[in-house]
Write a protein that holds these residues in place. Sequence first.
Motif, short mmCIF file in Angstrom:
data_model
loop_
_atom_site.label_atom_id
_atom_site.label_comp_id
_atom_site.label_asym_id
_atom_site.label_seq_id
_atom_site.Cartn_x
_atom_site.Cartn_y
_atom_site.Cartn_z
N VAL A 37 0.84 -1.20 0.00
CA VAL A 37 0.00 0.00 0.00
C VAL A 37 0.87 1.25 0.00
O VAL A 37 0.66 2.18 -0.80
N GLN A 38 1.88 1.29 0.88
CA GLN A 38 2.74 2.46 0.95
C GLN A 38 3.56 2.61 -0.32
O GLN A 38 3.80 3.73 -0.79
N GLY A 43 4.38 5.84 -5.21
CA GLY A 43 4.67 5.77 -6.64
C GLY A 43 5.69 4.72 -7.02
O GLY A 43 6.10 4.63 -8.18
N ILE A 44 6.11 3.90 -6.03
CA ILE A 44 7.10 2.85 -6.32
C ILE A 44 6.43 1.69 -7.06
O ILE A 44 6.98 1.14 -8.00
N ASP A 50 -0.20 -6.31 -8.29
CA ASP A 50 0.85 -6.58 -7.31
C ASP A 50 0.51 -5.98 -5.94
O ASP A 50 1.22 -6.22 -4.96
N VAL A 51 -0.53 -5.16 -5.89
CA VAL A 51 -0.95 -4.53 -4.63
C VAL A 51 -2.08 -5.32 -3.99
O VAL A 51 -2.08 -5.56 -2.77
N LEU A 52 -3.04 -5.73 -4.80
CA LEU A 52 -4.25 -6.40 -4.29
C LEU A 52 -4.05 -7.91 -4.17
O LEU A 52 -3.52 -8.54 -5.09
N GLN A 53 -4.50 -8.46 -3.05
CA GLN A 53 -4.53 -9.92 -2.95
C GLN A 53 -5.63 -10.48 -3.83
O GLN A 53 -5.50 -11.56 -4.39
N ASN A 150 7.71 8.52 4.31
CA ASN A 150 8.94 7.75 4.37
C ASN A 150 10.00 8.47 5.21
O ASN A 150 9.86 9.66 5.55
N ALA A 151 11.05 7.75 5.57
CA ALA A 151 12.06 8.28 6.49
C ALA A 151 12.77 9.52 5.91
O ALA A 151 12.96 10.52 6.60
N LYS A 152 13.13 9.47 4.64
CA LYS A 152 13.89 10.56 4.03
C LYS A 152 13.15 11.88 4.12
O LYS A 152 13.75 12.93 4.36
N SER A 153 11.82 11.85 3.94
CA SER A 153 11.04 13.08 3.95
C SER A 153 10.88 13.67 5.34
O SER A 153 10.43 14.81 5.50
N GLN A 154 11.28 12.93 6.38
CA GLN A 154 11.12 13.41 7.75
C GLN A 154 12.43 13.86 8.38
O GLN A 154 12.45 14.35 9.51
N VAL A 155 13.53 13.72 7.65
CA VAL A 155 14.85 14.02 8.21
C VAL A 155 15.01 15.51 8.55
O VAL A 155 15.47 15.86 9.64
N SER A 156 14.64 16.38 7.63
CA SER A 156 14.84 17.82 7.85
C SER A 156 14.06 18.30 9.08
O SER A 156 14.58 19.06 9.91
N GLU A 157 12.81 17.86 9.21
CA GLU A 157 12.00 18.25 10.35
C GLU A 157 12.59 17.69 11.64
O GLU A 157 12.60 18.38 12.68
#
Length: 249
Positions: A37-38, A43-44, A50-53, A150-157
């Motif tokens: 889902v994430q 957009g990955i 491939d998302v839905l069972q 995701n982790a990268k987008s939270q680093v600056s904050e």
Amino acid sequence: MAPINQPSNVIKLTNVSVVRLKKGGKRYEIACYKNKVQEWRNGIETNLDDVLQIANVFVNVSKGELAKHQDLQKSFGTTDTDTIVKEILKKGELQVGDKEREHDLTSLRKEIATLVAEKCVDPSTQRPYPVSIIEKAMTEAGFSVKQGKNAKSQVSECIKELQAHSTLPIQRARMRVRVTLPAAEGARLHDDIIKLAEKVEEDQTNEKQWESVMLIDPSQFRVINEILQKECKGKGRLETMTFAATATS
């Protein structure tokens, strides 16, 4: 006694991640593979298969109850499964168990702390901190991990909160860059560029060119690059030598 047949609108699924959306007074759910889902939202992953069972819309995944066509038409204005599923994926709430949520948050927190440790240093020694020290400072600062990002987008904050609300002295590691200009341009722009550096390691001029190696705050990279583009019209060169320049033994 004859066996009791399972109703045709009931499907049993196990080990799924459920995304739920309330719309038109009804609850709708889709059954997804864990972690997909994430990836879809980031957009990955772009392939719904491939998302839905299973490519169905449910009112209750755990009970295997499928949504009725007339309800889907009333709520979504269509019965097209792909269209409905995409809306649920985009707007719905991912249902996560307490243990799974705690595990995901712990992993995400560790990943953020690792990235911060890679990008930052102790200002007095210019050396990086261990990840465990960063994690303690995050707790002290009251930093809240956002599970939907995701982790990268939270680093600056995270870095901003550590600087504002923790007792840990911390700053971004400086970038080491080399600036090279023709001699005439170097003489004209020398002072404007040098003042943007925190430390000048080399500053050399000969009859052909001026070259300087300096440590800068990462935010100044764009400033220097804009000066070169505007003033030198392609004659200057800005090179990144190291992204995180730290003290060496």
